[in-house]
Design an enzyme around this catalytic site. Structure first.
Site, PDB file in Angstrom:
ATOM      1  N   LYS A   1       0.835  -1.213   0.000  1.00  0.00           N
ATOM      2  CA  LYS A   1       0.000   0.000   0.000  1.00  0.00           C
ATOM      3  C   LYS A   1       0.868   1.261   0.000  1.00  0.00           C
ATOM      4  O   LYS A   1       0.610   2.190  -0.766  1.00  0.00           O
ATOM      5  CB  LYS A   1      -0.924  -0.037   1.230  1.00  0.00           C
TER       6      LYS A   1
ATOM      7  N   ASP B   1       1.761  -1.098  12.013  1.00  0.00           N
ATOM      8  CA  ASP B   1       0.432  -1.536  11.559  1.00  0.00           C
ATOM      9  C   ASP B   1       0.121  -2.971  11.975  1.00  0.00           C
ATOM     10  O   ASP B   1      -0.993  -3.457  11.736  1.00  0.00           O
ATOM     11  CB  ASP B   1       0.335  -1.432  10.028  1.00  0.00           C
TER      12      ASP B   1
ATOM     13  N   ARG C   1       2.826   5.970  -3.301  1.00  0.00           N
ATOM     14  CA  ARG C   1       3.980   6.769  -3.729  1.00  0.00           C
ATOM     15  C   ARG C   1       4.230   6.629  -5.226  1.00  0.00           C
ATOM     16  O   ARG C   1       4.690   7.574  -5.876  1.00  0.00           O
ATOM     17  CB  ARG C   1       5.208   6.360  -2.911  1.00  0.00           C
TER      18      ARG C   1
ATOM     19  N   SER D   1       6.826   9.154  12.283  1.00  0.00           N
ATOM     20  CA  SER D   1       5.785   9.010  11.264  1.00  0.00           C
ATOM     21  C   SER D   1       6.357   9.170   9.863  1.00  0.00           C
ATOM     22  O   SER D   1       6.864  10.235   9.492  1.00  0.00           O
ATOM     23  CB  SER D   1       4.684  10.056  11.480  1.00  0.00           C
TER      24      SER D   1
ATOM     25  N   LYS E   1      -4.611   5.950  14.596  1.00  0.00           N
ATOM     26  CA  LYS E   1      -4.670   5.305  13.275  1.00  0.00           C
ATOM     27  C   LYS E   1      -6.112   5.371  12.759  1.00  0.00           C
ATOM     28  O   LYS E   1      -6.868   6.233  13.171  1.00  0.00           O
ATOM     29  CB  LYS E   1      -4.158   3.867  13.386  1.00  0.00           C
TER      30      LYS E   1
HETATM   31  C1  S3P Z   1       2.444   4.756   6.180  1.00  0.00           C
HETATM   32  C2  S3P Z   1       2.956   5.128   7.384  1.00  0.00           C
HETATM   33  C3  S3P Z   1       2.416   4.682   8.681  1.00  0.00           C
HETATM   34  C4  S3P Z   1       1.453   3.507   8.528  1.00  0.00           C
HETATM   35  C5  S3P Z   1       0.539   3.666   7.367  1.00  0.00           C
HETATM   36  C6  S3P Z   1       1.312   3.820   6.071  1.00  0.00           C
HETATM   37  C7  S3P Z   1       3.068   5.282   4.948  1.00  0.00           C
HETATM   38  O1  S3P Z   1       1.723   5.750   9.278  1.00  0.00           O
HETATM   39  O2  S3P Z   1       0.710   3.331   9.702  1.00  0.00           O
HETATM   40  O3  S3P Z   1      -0.310   2.532   7.246  1.00  0.00           O
HETATM   41  O4  S3P Z   1       2.806   4.741   3.845  1.00  0.00           O
HETATM   42  O5  S3P Z   1       3.852   6.237   5.052  1.00  0.00           O
HETATM   43  P1  S3P Z   1       2.518   6.859  10.179  1.00  0.00           P
HETATM   44  O6  S3P Z   1       3.513   7.466   9.295  1.00  0.00           O
HETATM   45  O7  S3P Z   1       1.484   7.856  10.616  1.00  0.00           O
HETATM   46  O8  S3P Z   1       3.090   6.083  11.316  1.00  0.00           O
END
Ligand code: S3P
Length: 448
Positions: free
Chosen positions: A27, A325, A32, A172, A352
């Site tokens: 995902k 996650d 991206r 994050s 989340k």
């Molecule tokens: C993600 C970053 C994570 C993750 C999300 C996908 C990403 O979130 O929980 O499912 O693709 O950058 P955070 O960056 O808020 O931790």
């Protein structure tokens, strides 16, 4: 509790799960690929894109920003408009359930001289956006949302952006990526400093698209420097399969007696693979077959067999970012292990798609498992293999991973487990039910 509009689904005790589980594309990398493809000059071709709702919403958004995003046979083709070439969308951008989608888009658009209004579903409208709009304001953008920095929100982009040096206050990847994407259209060097390493797909992919990006370890953590206003060249991308989706068939196999499941071709980027390390420390029979490199990243086929001797552990808090996650499904494995599993340093789970600690605590208690929690920690008392009573109806709060976690719980519990809404699973793993049924899982629609 059941939502009137939800699609309840029940998982009943399953026979052994066996066979190969080909999980969908990653995902994070899918989002991206579409965003960077739209900011390159020319045609980016993508195979293995996750066709989950979250990613489809990002694709629709990139069209609204002026790129062309089309499916041609097995491939997705993105015709990009170049860095600085995004156009003002004519309507509100609806990111559905996706925090990654909205935060990355806010970043990418914030250094263009136009305004964008973003919204999302009832889950996304509760989530904090200030963590992204604060650093974006340093570039010169301004955000006007609901109180508490919630969607719907209008971001007025910076027409004359300045580059930024920013230390992320929370671990994050979404915040880091929003700043880097904004930095693409700012002159000079944008620097992000993160104390704990989070998933590094943005850094790797920006480099792949031809941006000048440097990552250095410093006393403060990682310092990432991006040189603004590059010309991004279109790429051919084969999206690897998602380790976060692989977690569900892997964990189901570990707790359902007699199971033996192969999950082929999973990326084991260290910023994503924390769950598998944790499971092995708990005594899981989880092996990496065929270890290799795929597109510059470590990958392997994961083989998971029923593991009746698993025991609880204290998960090292410094591993949290690499499995953020995966805590919901880990807690289901923990409930089927002997002893207590302790998870600390996980306050981020509370913001989340829902408050994941609370959702899992309530649901596990409903299934007869003892759980304790605090602001940034929780612990689960395992009941040993086959020891979870089950028999609960669980609220998933529009959260795909809560829904899948409790359906896996139902496969190993003494009595069936029902989730009040399986609909959100389509955001990240639309083939979850069919894939698990092929392995041998049994679902029923018992009505609400
Ligand atoms: C993600 C970053 C994570 C993750 C999300 C996908 C990403 O979130 O929980 O499912 O693709 O950058 P955070 O960056 O808020 O931790």
């Amino acid at each position: 509790m059941s939502h009137a509009s939800g699609h309840p689904l029940t998982a009943t005790a399953s026979g052994p799960l066996t066979g190969a589980a080909h999980v969908p594309g990653d995902k994070s990398i899918s989002h991206r690929s579409l965003i960077l493809g739209a900011m390159a000059v020319g045609e980016t071709r993508i195979t293995g894109l996750l066709e989950g709702q979250d990613v489809l919403d990002t694709g629709a958004a990139m069209r609204a920003f002026g790129a062309s995003v089309e499916k041609a046979g097995e491939e997705w083709v993105v015709r990009g408009v170049g860095v600085g070439g995004l156009m003002e969308p004519e309507d509100v951008i609806d990111c559905g359930n996706s925090g990654t989608g909205v935060r990355l888009l806010m970043g990418a658009a914030a250094t263009h001289g136009f305004s964008v209004t973003y919204t999302g579903d009832a889950s996304l409208r509760k989530r904090p956006m200030a963590r992204v709009t604060e650093p974006l304001s340093l570039f010169g953008a301004a955000a006007y949302g609901r109180s508490g920095g919630r969607l719907p929100m209008t971001v007025v982009g910076a027409g004359d952006p300045v580059p930024v040096r920013y230390a992320t206050p929370v671990a994050s990847a979404q915040v880091k990526s929003a700043v880097l994407l904004a930095g693409l259209n700012a002159p000079g060097e944008t620097v992000v400093i993160e104390r704990e390493a989070t998933r590094d797909h943005s850094e790797r992919m920006l480099r792949g698209f031809g941006a000048e990006i440097d990552v250095r370890r410093t006393a403060e953590g990682h310092e990432i420097t991006l040189v603004g206003r590059p010309e991004l060249s279109p790429q051919t991308i084969a999206v690897p399969r998602d380790p976060s989706s692989a977690a569900f068939p892997v964990c189901a196999a570990l707790i359902v007696p007699g199971s033996d499941v192969l999950v082929p071709n999973i990326g084991l980027n260290p910023t994503r693979a924390g769950l598998f390390e944790t499971l092995r420390e708990m005594g899981a029979d989880l092996t990496y077959e065929n270890p290799r490199e795929e597109g510059g990243e470590p990958a392997a086929d994961l083989r998971a067999r029923f593991s009746p001797d698993m025991h609880g552990i204290e998960v090292p808090p410094d591993r949290a970012a690499s499995m953020i996650d995966e805590y919901p499904i880990l807690s289901v494995v923990a409930a089927n292990a002997a002893g207590t599993t302790v998870m600390r340093g996980v306050a981020e789970l509370r913001v989340k798609e829902c408050d994941r600690i609370d959702a899992m605590v309530q649901g596990l208690r409903g299934c007869g498992v003892a759980v304790r929690d605090g602001p940034d920690w929780w612990e689960v008392d395992g009941r040993g293999p086959g020891g979870v009573p089950g028999g609960a109806m669980v609220a998933v709060h529009l959260d795909h991973r809560i829904a899948m976690s409790f359906l896996v719980a139902g496969m190993a519990a003494r009595e069936a487990v029902t989730v009040d809404d399986a609909g959100p699973i389509a955001t990240s793993f639309p083939i979850f039910r069919a894939l698990m049924e092929r392995l041998g899982a049994a679902f029923e629609e018992r009505g609400s």
